[in-house]
Scaffold this motif. Structure first.
Motif, short mmCIF file in Angstrom:
data_model
loop_
_atom_site.label_atom_id
_atom_site.label_comp_id
_atom_site.label_asym_id
_atom_site.label_seq_id
_atom_site.Cartn_x
_atom_site.Cartn_y
_atom_site.Cartn_z
N ARG A 1 35.16 33.30 40.80
CA ARG A 1 35.20 34.64 41.36
C ARG A 1 36.66 35.12 41.55
O ARG A 1 37.00 35.77 42.53
N GLN B 1 22.01 35.27 37.79
CA GLN B 1 22.37 35.67 39.15
C GLN B 1 23.88 35.71 39.31
O GLN B 1 24.44 36.65 39.91
N GLU C 1 26.88 39.22 39.73
CA GLU C 1 27.95 39.50 40.68
C GLU C 1 29.09 40.29 40.04
O GLU C 1 29.93 40.86 40.75
N TYR C 2 29.16 40.29 38.70
CA TYR C 2 30.25 40.98 37.99
C TYR C 2 29.74 42.28 37.35
O TYR C 2 30.12 42.66 36.25
#
Length: 785
Positions: free
Chosen positions: A121, A141, A145-146
């Motif tokens: 991240r 999943q 997040e991106y």
């Protein structure tokens, strides 16, 4: 011929050089005009591990095709020696270093490197585009997040169904056992989950028992996995035989080596043909696969074509992966719109490595489905049938060429003999042409060319002319003859002879007669040409003219003598009758003659007077026609009206025993240009002859129109005694009579023929002995004024 071959050779060399220069210029242009981009390339395995193959070189080529010169910054994760946490920490350290290098793109290869990279991240991933390639089981999943970053995954999910169908197709009608490597890792569970979704559980068996495991805990993991997917019957120790394809589950890395070999050998005995199906690049399983010498197929590109004995499979090959990664990366770097989908599936294709495919006797190339891409395919194996056919064609061609050469040699010998004969004939022909004032000539295209004899014959040095220019030497009256001859020769290959006058000597103005003998031919190239000979025949023509003149003189003398003989005969006959009967009427004893006899004698005297007068009139008239002193009153007349007038006037003159008929369409006008009186004279003569030589039957006077020829015809037809072919040839001769005892001078038809010819018409005669005759006068029609 040699010049043409050199032209073609130079043209071929020029085009080849231009092509090579174009290719080199394209490469130079692409290299010098490419944009340099710094790309971070992150691998999942170590630098010395297999699985990369030539991927980096392929990737570089594809970038260059897109106009990008890539500068790679490579990082090897070495996932086989690190835990998941260590992998993430290792990537974080690398990204901190990479941050200062300001890369244009981050490109990760494989599941491990992609998962570790996204798990950091790191803030760099929000500013630099990221492309993950050959990810078999992406973490959706984590990728989610991106959502607001340029992070995209090119997925390469194993396709077990198509690979198993491909394996079965290569050995049809054979029982197959597909051995699958069970892995207890996260990726292994995902792969196993995918496999159980497409196989029939009745055809699944487990090659493992508790004592074969190195660690007891690992056997329990296997049991739990089997129970979870409801595959407990597969754990049975006994072996079963199936008609269909069998899937054997075997945890390679967790079983003792000797136990593994025993299980594999026993399974081979029970099930038949065995193959391995690899779903991931497992460095621990590969040595076992190589040792077992069992054909290996793969669902992924890693290891294919890298010397690990992978026969083939249905996969996204290195070429496909590199091309897709490069094209997508360039679009990202160029900030093009690539859509919202974060995960894209790679294309796949069926592939085989001929090196290992041909090593197994159980495989045959005829069973390979169409559309399969075969690498390391030798030319001989690839085109074996074609090479056999080519070799057969070569042998056949060699035999044909050999036979052709032998025939050519035989033909050449015959041609050489023929050439010698032609040379001898040419010598003789030259001798004959030299003595006979003959020149050979030919016309090709627009040019006419003569041989050397032409110069000696006419004295002109020029022997080649433009055909139309040569016409200036031709007599004006003969130019149409030459044009007509030229057109005729183009339509026929027959020999034609034509006499023409030429003035070929510029110093003289007299024309000389030449005879042209010619025909159309084709030269060696198949082009049309005219060829022939030209002979000076002036002396021959002079002799012919002398003979004609002598003949005409003789004919005139003979004609005069014949005329005198005929006239003396024709005049003497009526004069004898006149003198004889006159003497009887004036001599002694005249008073003793009865009145009736005197009246008969006077009638004979008068009739012979009329006959003598008619004879004198005919002689005078034909003399005037011959001398051209007879005048004609030519006008446009309607033949329909004239014929009707003749019919009306002649009805009373026809013998009562004959039918006199009229065949005429009075509604049609037959307009011709003629002399009315002379025309009536001719038709009256025809009617008089018809009445004279017809004893019974009918005499017909008629008129008709020939619309095709645009002519008018007036005819007299009878049922008289007719004439045969010999008589028809002489009826227009002067003083000719079919019956010498009939009255008449024999000049009537001669006068009719001359009159009609002077009026630009013609007489047509049809007759058959014993059936009758038909005399017709034909004139061209004229338009009404």
């Amino acid at each position: 011929m040699k010049t043409d071959k050199l032209k073609y050779a130079f043209a071929f060399i020029f085009l080849l050089c231009a092509f090579l220069c174009g290719v080199n210029f394209k490469q130079w242009y692409a290299t010098n005009r490419s944009l340099e981009r710094h790309i971070s390339l992150i691998y999942s395995f170590g630098p010395g591990d297999k699985g990369y193959g030539s991927f980096e070189q392929l990737l570089q080529q594809e970038f260059r095709k897109q106009g990008i010169e890539p500068v790679f910054d490579k990082f090897y994760l070495d996932c086989n020696n690190l835990s998941t946490k260590e992998e993430v920490e290792s990537i974080k350290v690398y990204l901190e270093i990479l941050k200062n290098k300001q890369p244009d793109l981050i490109l990760s290869v494989g599941d491990q490197s992609t998962f570790a990279l996204l798990s950091t991240r790191h803030q760099l991933l929000s500013s630099v585009p990221v492309v993950a390639c050959n990810v078999h089981f992406p973490d959706e999943q984590l990728i989610g997040e991106y959502e607001h970053s340029n992070v995209y995954v090119l997925r390469d999910t194993p396709d077990f169904k198509r690979n198993m169908d491909f394996i079965a197709a290569l050995q049809p009608n054979v029982k197959m056992e597909v051995i699958y490597n069970v892995d207890f890792t996260t990726l292994g569970h995902k792969s196993f989950d995918l496999l159980t979704g497409i196989v029939d559980r009745k055809n699944v068996q487990v090659l493992a028992y508790e004592s074969a495991f190195s660690v007891q805990n690992e056997y329990k993991k296997l049991q739990e996995m089997i129970e979870y997917y409801n595959l407990m019957p597969a754990m049975a120790r006994h072996r079963f035989k199936q008609d269909k394809l069998t899937v054997s589950l075997c945890p390679f890395r967790y079983i003792k080596g000797t136990s593994l070999l025993v299980m594999m050998e026993r399974s081979r005995t029970d099930q038949g043909k065995q193959v391995f199906l690899l779903d991931k690049f497992d460095l621990m399983a590969l040595p076992i696969v190589k040792a077992m010498n069992i054909p290996s197929f793969s669902c992924i590109r890693e290891g294919f074509g890298e010397g690990v004995k992978v026969v083939g499979g249905y996969m996204a090959t290195g070429e496909i992966s590199a091309r897709s990664a490069a094209e997508f990366s360039v679009r990202l770097m160029n900030k093009e719109d690539v859509g919202t989908s974060r995960i894209r599936d790679l294309e796949k294709e069926y592939v085989l490595d001929w090196t290992y495919f041909s090593a197994y006797d159980s495989y045959h190339v005829k069973n390979v489905p169409k559309g399969v891409h075969i690498i390391n395919y030798p030319l001989y194996d690839h085109y074996r049938e074609e090479l056999y056919l080519l070799f057969g064609l070569f042998i056949l061609t060699f035999v044909v060429v050999l036979i052709s050469l032998l025939r050519m040699r035989k033909r050449s010998r015959a041609e050489r003999e023929n050439m010698e004969m032609l040379e001898e004939a040419h010598k003789r022909l030259t001798l004959s042409t030299d003595g006979g004032r003959i020149s050979l000539w030919n016309i090709q295209g627009d040019y006419i060319e003569f041989d050397e004899n032409y110069t000696r014959m006419v004295g002109l040095e020029q022997r080649k002319f433009v055909r139309t220019d040569f016409l200036k030497y031709t007599h004006p009256d003969d130019v149409p003859l030459l044009d007509a001859l030229y057109e005729t020769l183009h339509l026929s290959s027959d020999m034609y002879v034509q006499r023409v006058r030429f003035c070929l000597d510029e110093k003289e103005e007299d024309y000389r007669w030449y005879e042209l003998r010619c025909r159309s031919l084709k030269d060696a190239k198949g082009k049309f040409m005219l060829a022939g000979v030209m002979q000076d025949i002036q002396e021959q023509v002079d002799r012919e003219n002398q003979l004609i003149l002598a003949k005409q003189i003789a004919e005139k003398a003979e004609l005069k003598q014949s005329f005198l003989n005929n006239m003396s005969h024709e005049i003497r006959t009526p004069l004898n009758a006149i003198v004889g009967f006159t003497n009887l009427l004036l001599g002694e004893g005249a008073d003793e003659i009865e009145p009736e006899e005197k009246e008969a004698m006077l009638e004979i005297i008068n009739r012979n007077n009329e006959l003598l007068l008619k004879l004198i009139d005919d002689v005078v008239e034909i003399s005037r026609l011959d001398s051209g002193h007879m005048d004609f009153d030519v006008r446009v007349w309607d033949m329909t009206k004239i014929v009707k007038d003749i019919y009306t006037a002649y009805q009373s003159l026809v013998h009562p025993s004959l039918q006199f008929r009229l065949e005429l369409d009075e509604t049609v006008s037959l307009l011709v240009s003629t002399d009315r009186l002379r025309f009536i004279q001719v038709i009256s003569n025809f009617l008089s002859n018809a009445s004279k030589f017809t004893r019974s039957g009918w005499v017909t006077l008629g008129g008709e129109m020939d619309r095709v020829k645009n002519e008018a015809c007036v005819y007299v037809e009878d049922t008289g005694k007719g004439m045969d072919g010999k008589e028809l040839m002489m009826i227009f001769d002067r003083f000719y009579k079919t019956d010498e005892f009939e009255q008449g001078s024999g000049l009537g038809l001669s006068i009719c023929k001359v009159i009609i010819e002077r009026l630009h018409g013609r007489i047509e005669v049809k007759s058959e002995a014993g059936k009758g005759s038909r005399f017709a006068v034909v004139f061209p029609l004229v338009e009404a004024v």
